[in-house]
Design an enzyme around this catalytic site. Structure first.
Site, short mmCIF file in Angstrom:
data_model
loop_
_atom_site.label_atom_id
_atom_site.label_comp_id
_atom_site.label_asym_id
_atom_site.label_seq_id
_atom_site.Cartn_x
_atom_site.Cartn_y
_atom_site.Cartn_z
N CYS A 148 34.68 50.82 33.41
CA CYS A 148 34.43 51.03 34.84
C CYS A 148 33.22 51.90 35.14
O CYS A 148 32.10 51.44 35.04
CB CYS A 148 35.68 51.57 35.53
SG CYS A 148 35.54 51.37 37.32
N GLU A 168 40.80 60.74 38.38
CA GLU A 168 40.74 60.48 36.93
C GLU A 168 40.55 61.75 36.12
O GLU A 168 41.05 61.87 35.00
CB GLU A 168 39.62 59.48 36.61
CG GLU A 168 39.98 58.06 36.95
CD GLU A 168 39.03 57.07 36.32
OE1 GLU A 168 38.95 57.01 35.09
OE2 GLU A 168 38.36 56.36 37.09
N ASN A 220 38.15 49.12 38.02
CA ASN A 220 38.98 49.25 39.22
C ASN A 220 38.12 49.98 40.22
O ASN A 220 37.92 51.20 40.12
CB ASN A 220 40.19 50.17 38.96
CG ASN A 220 41.31 49.49 38.22
OD1 ASN A 220 42.19 48.89 38.80
ND2 ASN A 220 41.28 49.63 36.89
N LYS A 272 36.93 56.05 27.46
CA LYS A 272 35.98 56.20 28.59
C LYS A 272 35.31 57.57 28.58
O LYS A 272 35.98 58.60 28.48
CB LYS A 272 36.74 56.00 29.90
CG LYS A 272 35.90 55.98 31.16
CD LYS A 272 36.77 55.62 32.36
CE LYS A 272 36.03 55.52 33.66
NZ LYS A 272 36.92 55.08 34.76
N GLU A 284 40.15 47.28 33.47
CA GLU A 284 40.48 48.68 33.13
C GLU A 284 41.94 48.94 33.54
O GLU A 284 42.40 48.41 34.56
CB GLU A 284 39.56 49.60 33.95
CG GLU A 284 39.90 51.09 33.86
CD GLU A 284 39.17 51.92 34.94
OE1 GLU A 284 38.99 51.44 36.07
OE2 GLU A 284 38.79 53.06 34.63
N ASN A 341 41.47 57.28 28.96
CA ASN A 341 41.34 55.97 29.61
C ASN A 341 40.63 55.09 28.57
O ASN A 341 39.44 55.27 28.32
CB ASN A 341 40.51 56.13 30.89
CG ASN A 341 40.45 54.86 31.70
OD1 ASN A 341 40.71 53.78 31.21
ND2 ASN A 341 40.10 55.00 32.98
N1 CDV Z 1 37.77 53.45 37.86
C1 CDV Z 1 36.52 53.88 38.08
O1 CDV Z 1 35.86 54.41 37.18
N2 CDV Z 1 36.05 53.72 39.33
C2 CDV Z 1 34.76 54.24 39.70
C3 CDV Z 1 34.80 54.94 41.03
C4 CDV Z 1 33.58 55.77 41.24
C5 CDV Z 1 35.00 54.05 42.20
C6 CDV Z 1 33.67 53.17 39.66
O2 CDV Z 1 32.57 53.52 39.23
O3 CDV Z 1 33.87 52.03 40.08
#
Ligand code: CDV
Length: 307
Positions: A167, A141, A192, A122, A47, A106
């Protein structure tokens, strides 16, 4: 004859704020070449691959914010990756911050033969719209991204039906079921994930476990392969989980990254492995009961009215 697809996941180590797009794209090209040398047909990058994970910072200067976004894809900086993919005949999934007019998403794209064949924006945007007091790590975000407006499409990529998510989407069962209902073969996801999130203060072993839990369950319940690519290591002082992996429709991890750095993992996926489940325990047409699932689309939060 068995239907197979050779998949690779290209985990990256940290991408610091001072790393230029050119430097990052050069790293991605090396990873793509490595995947191609092993015979892979597709490679999954993380991501927001092209920059550091900037939503950890609260920024108000529009020019500074926009410096993390891509107004065109490919851009002059990302073109070498597109050209390499075309020349080596290796398709890729790439996550990046998309500027669409004035709108910020995103996003991820599927590129094959040097052309974009699919896009996803996203949907489950985690975190906050404003910096939170006393949080050891901010996750903003909601400040920078709109909720995606493309749904969860599945794309015909020739040898396989490929879907994407990004993610936090990977933690939500609805993400995969919508794609499962389109007979997806492979779900690609980049992530991430900081080791410490918000104020949860969880024991350090949990983030890795809670990464694998939905990937394994979702691959099994939706009879698909899942290829998950982390941005790992200590990025701008924040430790991120690695653990990039390819998960089989059996719910087993077929292969997993061991490092917290740039690393390619690969696996020849038997796409027909799903059939046993599709024809039996997870034969959706025979066993699903959508008339009893209405709450899922009618409600967002749980109904806590005393019973
Ligand atoms: N980049 C993300 O979406 N990170 C999220 C947060 C909650 C740490 C994740 O679900 O990993």
């Amino acid at each position: 004859m068995k239907r197979t697809l050779h998949l690779a996941v290209a985990q990256t180590g940290p991408i610091q704020a001072h790393h230029s797009r050119k430097e990052v794209v050069a790293r991605l090209c090396e990873l793509l070449k490595e995947a191609a040398s092993r015979g892979a047909r597709w490679v999954v990058f993380p991501e927001l691959t092209l920059t550091t994970f900037f939503p950890r910072w609260s920024m108000d200067d529009p020019a500074q914010v926009r410096s993390y976004f891509e107004a065109e894809m490919p851009s002059p900086e990302t073109l070498p990756l597109f050209e390499l993919s075309r020349d080596l005949q290796v398709g890729f999934y790439l996550g990046y911050a998309e500027l669409a007019g004035e709108r910020q998403f995103n996003s991820s794209i599927l590129v094959d033969g040097g052309k974009i064949i699919g896009k996803y924006r996203k949907i489950h945007i985690p975190g906050d719209a404003q910096a939170q007091e006393n949080y050891p790590v901010q996750h903003l975000e909601k400040k920078y991204f709109e909720v995606g407006d493309l749904g969860f499409p599945v794309f015909d990529a020739g040898e396989a039906r490929i879907g994407m998510c990004i993610c936090n989407d990977r933690r939500w069962p609805e993400t995969y079921r919508v794609m499962g209902l389109q007979a997806v073969d492979i779900v690609m996801v980049g992530y991430n994930t900081p080791v410490a999130y918000g104020r949860l203060g969880e024991p350090a072993h949990l983030p890795a476990l809670q990464n694998q839990l939905p990937l394994k369950a979702s691959a099994y319940q939706n009879t698909c392969w899942i290829a998950a690519a982390a941005k790992a290591g200590v990025e701008e002082g924040i430790p991120m989980i690695g653990g990039s992996c390819i998960v089989a429709p059996t719910g087993e991890i077929a292969v997993q990254a061991l490092s917290e750095d740039d690393e390619v993992i690969n696996y020849v996926c038997d796409l027909d492995l799903a059939n046993g489940y599709r024809n039996n325990i997870f034969n959706f047409a025979r066993h699903r009961r959508p008339e009893h699932y209405k709450a899922i689309v009618e409600r967002t939060g749980a109904d806590t009215t005393p019973l």
